[in-house]
Design a protein around this motif. Structure first.
Motif, PDB file in Angstrom:
ATOM      1  N   SER A 219     -29.223 -38.499  10.433  1.00  0.00           N
ATOM      2  CA  SER A 219     -30.169 -39.259   9.601  1.00  0.00           C
ATOM      3  C   SER A 219     -29.472 -40.419   8.882  1.00  0.00           C
ATOM      4  O   SER A 219     -29.713 -40.676   7.705  1.00  0.00           O
ATOM      5  CB  SER A 219     -30.833 -38.333   8.570  1.00  0.00           C
ATOM      6  N   GLN A 279     -38.793 -21.495  17.587  1.00  0.00           N
ATOM      7  CA  GLN A 279     -39.050 -21.627  16.154  1.00  0.00           C
ATOM      8  C   GLN A 279     -40.428 -21.091  15.785  1.00  0.00           C
ATOM      9  O   GLN A 279     -40.602 -20.431  14.767  1.00  0.00           O
ATOM     10  CB  GLN A 279     -38.933 -23.098  15.741  1.00  0.00           C
ATOM     11  N   ASP A 283     -40.726 -18.150  13.173  1.00  0.00           N
ATOM     12  CA  ASP A 283     -41.335 -18.448  11.874  1.00  0.00           C
ATOM     13  C   ASP A 283     -42.685 -17.772  11.688  1.00  0.00           C
ATOM     14  O   ASP A 283     -42.979 -17.219  10.624  1.00  0.00           O
ATOM     15  CB  ASP A 283     -41.521 -19.969  11.713  1.00  0.00           C
ATOM     16  N   TYR A 401     -38.609 -33.231  16.349  1.00  0.00           N
ATOM     17  CA  TYR A 401     -39.372 -31.989  16.184  1.00  0.00           C
ATOM     18  C   TYR A 401     -38.849 -31.191  14.990  1.00  0.00           C
ATOM     19  O   TYR A 401     -39.624 -30.596  14.231  1.00  0.00           O
ATOM     20  CB  TYR A 401     -39.292 -31.135  17.455  1.00  0.00           C
ATOM     21  N   GLY A 402     -37.523 -31.171  14.836  1.00  0.00           N
ATOM     22  CA  GLY A 402     -36.951 -30.444  13.720  1.00  0.00           C
ATOM     23  C   GLY A 402     -37.402 -31.010  12.382  1.00  0.00           C
ATOM     24  O   GLY A 402     -37.737 -30.260  11.447  1.00  0.00           O
ATOM     25  N   LYS A 403     -37.425 -32.334  12.277  1.00  0.00           N
ATOM     26  CA  LYS A 403     -37.868 -32.971  11.029  1.00  0.00           C
ATOM     27  C   LYS A 403     -39.350 -32.707  10.784  1.00  0.00           C
ATOM     28  O   LYS A 403     -39.779 -32.506   9.645  1.00  0.00           O
ATOM     29  CB  LYS A 403     -37.593 -34.472  11.092  1.00  0.00           C
ATOM     30  N   VAL A 405     -41.065 -30.092  11.682  1.00  0.00           N
ATOM     31  CA  VAL A 405     -41.211 -28.710  11.207  1.00  0.00           C
ATOM     32  C   VAL A 405     -40.800 -28.605   9.745  1.00  0.00           C
ATOM     33  O   VAL A 405     -41.439 -27.913   8.944  1.00  0.00           O
ATOM     34  CB  VAL A 405     -40.382 -27.754  12.093  1.00  0.00           C
ATOM     35  N   ASP A 406     -39.710 -29.295   9.387  1.00  0.00           N
ATOM     36  CA  ASP A 406     -39.248 -29.258   7.997  1.00  0.00           C
ATOM     37  C   ASP A 406     -40.270 -29.862   7.042  1.00  0.00           C
ATOM     38  O   ASP A 406     -40.471 -29.370   5.921  1.00  0.00           O
ATOM     39  CB  ASP A 406     -37.922 -30.017   7.859  1.00  0.00           C
ATOM     40  N   LEU A 407     -40.951 -30.927   7.472  1.00  0.00           N
ATOM     41  CA  LEU A 407     -41.945 -31.578   6.621  1.00  0.00           C
ATOM     42  C   LEU A 407     -43.180 -30.713   6.404  1.00  0.00           C
ATOM     43  O   LEU A 407     -43.815 -30.756   5.348  1.00  0.00           O
ATOM     44  CB  LEU A 407     -42.365 -32.927   7.237  1.00  0.00           C
ATOM     45  N   GLY A 408     -43.531 -29.912   7.419  1.00  0.00           N
ATOM     46  CA  GLY A 408     -44.692 -29.033   7.303  1.00  0.00           C
ATOM     47  C   GLY A 408     -46.002 -29.797   7.426  1.00  0.00           C
ATOM     48  O   GLY A 408     -46.032 -30.988   7.759  1.00  0.00           O
ATOM     49  N   THR A 424     -48.486 -26.510  11.118  1.00  0.00           N
ATOM     50  CA  THR A 424     -47.449 -27.474  11.502  1.00  0.00           C
ATOM     51  C   THR A 424     -47.268 -27.513  13.011  1.00  0.00           C
ATOM     52  O   THR A 424     -47.283 -28.586  13.639  1.00  0.00           O
ATOM     53  CB  THR A 424     -46.109 -27.110  10.837  1.00  0.00           C
ATOM     54  N   TYR A 425     -47.123 -26.346  13.625  1.00  0.00           N
ATOM     55  CA  TYR A 425     -46.925 -26.287  15.072  1.00  0.00           C
ATOM     56  C   TYR A 425     -48.190 -26.720  15.812  1.00  0.00           C
ATOM     57  O   TYR A 425     -48.112 -27.430  16.823  1.00  0.00           O
ATOM     58  CB  TYR A 425     -46.523 -24.868  15.482  1.00  0.00           C
TER      59      TYR A 425
END
Length: 464
Positions: A219, A279, A283, A401-403, A405-408, A424-425
């Motif tokens: 980032s 994930q 989760d 994709y990781g970001k 998921v983190d943001l929701g 989110t997914y």
């Protein structure tokens, strides 16, 4: 090879050897993912630090694939394979004897620098040794090897780690060395026209890719600016060099350029299946890693079994038919995942069958479409760039994709999804439906129309 030349007798043997090579290669790329926590504990490092065991491999692998592709236009493919596989051996020995973290990274770097010859070979052998009418089947066989490796890699890794130390993971891919004498025997002595290699241009391209990956994974906007500056220098270099690393006229080939764009989006969308699914299952469904592997195995096995069938469909029905079939399967998969995210893992396993089969069909179709758009003298670097962008887009997609998921997500965009906590997914998958629809539309505009025009021209010629 010329489209009307006969297929050499060694072609069938080569493609089967290559499939076995692809199994071991894909295993090597993913085997270390499940032992990163152990590496972190042993060397007392953060997870972000040990994640470079996988990231550095993908980075070198991506850059090396296009470098070997370029070299294959100048040097004998059998000699490049010999060099690459022996370098892979050195990397494995370094990793196996590692007593410090830097030695682990060095081992992975050397492994990747050697193994990068494999994706270049996987693109070149079907193009050089198979005529257009049977090339899809050849690409299907290699894609099947890739799918099998992806399916059994985590299982084999788990079995080894349960009995031996994680360093022994460096040994398993060494089975790939048994293929070297076979490659030396069956590969011909085809050699390009020679010429000089533009190492400065290649270095600028490698730097562009490396900084871009760092910008995504770390980032860091400074890395992004650096990547952009190196890319501008790369463009200037290929326009001014007498023998550039990549011929600018390669991108004047509209079919090839559109194919590269399609490949970027196809790999980015498809990577959601192996990355997001674990994930989601962890989760939302609360599954342990071992059970997550069981959920994902049916889709990978189905892709492995049907990969060869996809190649035959590309040869008999055409690449457009296979592409449309693949798009239908992927659209169905992502729509169902968006709707049923959070449901029983058994249903998720069934849905993944559609997605994994669709993705392997998509890769076969696009690989054959792009290979047919390239003249013989540009096959190596052209297909090498295609491999590079595949790996690069997959790596970048992982970060995105990781970001996400983190943001929701505050709410679900799909009104049919009623599973609490899965918004989110569900939202990511519905976006992927839109992206896949865009990919389908772009393919229809470029290759559907062009294919139709070629068919009309052939019919007109036959009537005359």
């Amino acid at each position: 090879m010329n489209e009307h030349q006969q297929q050499p007798p060694s072609a069938e043997k080569l493609i089967r050897i290559l499939a076995f090579t692809m199994i071991l290669s894909s295993m090597s790329a993913t085997m270390f993912n499940i032992v990163l926590p152990e590496i972190s504990k042993q060397f007392q490092l953060s997870f972000a630090q040990v994640s470079w065991v996988s990231s550095i491999y993908m980075l070198i692998y991506a850059i090396g694939s296009v470098l070997y592709g370029k070299l294959a236009d100048t040097y004998k493919l059998k000699n490049l394979l010999t060099f690459g596989l022996l370098l892979f051996l050195v990397g494995s020995i370094v990793g196996l004897s590692a007593q410090a973290y830097w030695m682990v990274l060095l081992g992975r770097i050397l492994q990747a620098a050697g193994a990068a010859v494999i994706p270049a070979t996987a693109m070149i052998i079907p193009v050089r040794y198979f005529p257009a009418e049977s090339r899809g089947r050849a690409l299907g066989i290699t894609a099947t090897g890739l799918a099998i490796g992806s399916a059994i890699g985590p299982v084999v890794s788990a079995l080894i780690v349960s009995v031996f130390h994680w360093r022994w993971l460096f040994c398993i891919p060494l089975l790939i060395l048994v293929t070297l004498p076979l490659y030396r025997k069956y590969l011909g002595n085809e050699q390009g026209q020679g010429g000089r290699i533009d190492w400065l241009g290649g270095g600028l391209l490698a730097g562009t890719v490396a900084l871009l990956l760092l910008a995504v994974t770390q980032s860091g906007w400074i890395f992004g600016v650096g990547s952009f500056m190196l890319f501008l220098l790369f463009l200037l270099r290929i326009r001014s060099a007498k023998e550039p690393f990549v011929q600018p006229r390669l991108f004047s080939n509209k079919s090839y350029s559109v194919g590269l764009i399609l490949g970027i989006f196809i790999m980015s969308v498809g990577y959601a299946l192996p990355f997001l699914t674990p994930q989601l299952l962890a989760d939302i469904n609360g599954l342990a890693p071992g059970w997550i592997g069981f959920v994902m195995v049916p889709g990978a096995v189905a892709a492995a079994i049907l990969g060869g069938r996809g190649g035959k469909l590309a040869d008999t029905k055409g690449t457009r038919y296979l592409f449309y079939t693949a798009s239908t399967l992927l659209l169905l998969c992502f729509a169902l995942l968006s709707t049923f995210a959070g449901v029983s893992p058994y249903l998720i396993a069934l849905i993944l069958v559609f997605g994994n089969v669709g993705q392997i069909f998509m890769q076969i179709s696009l690989s054959k479409t792009i290979s047919l758009s390239l003249p013989k003298e540009q096959t190596g670097v052209g297909m090498g760039l295609f491999s590079l962008l595949n790996f690069l887009s997959g790596a970048i997609a992982t970060g995105v994709y990781g970001k996400a998921v983190d943001l929701g997500a505050g709410s679900s965009w799909n009104p049919l999804n009623l599973f609490q906590g899965a918004s989110t997914y569900s939202n990511i998958y519905i976006v992927l439906v839109a992206l896949q629809a865009g990919v389908l539309l772009l393919f229809m505009l470029q290759f559907g129309k062009a294919a139709g025009q070629r068919k009309l021209q052939l019919q007109t010629t036959s009537y005359k």
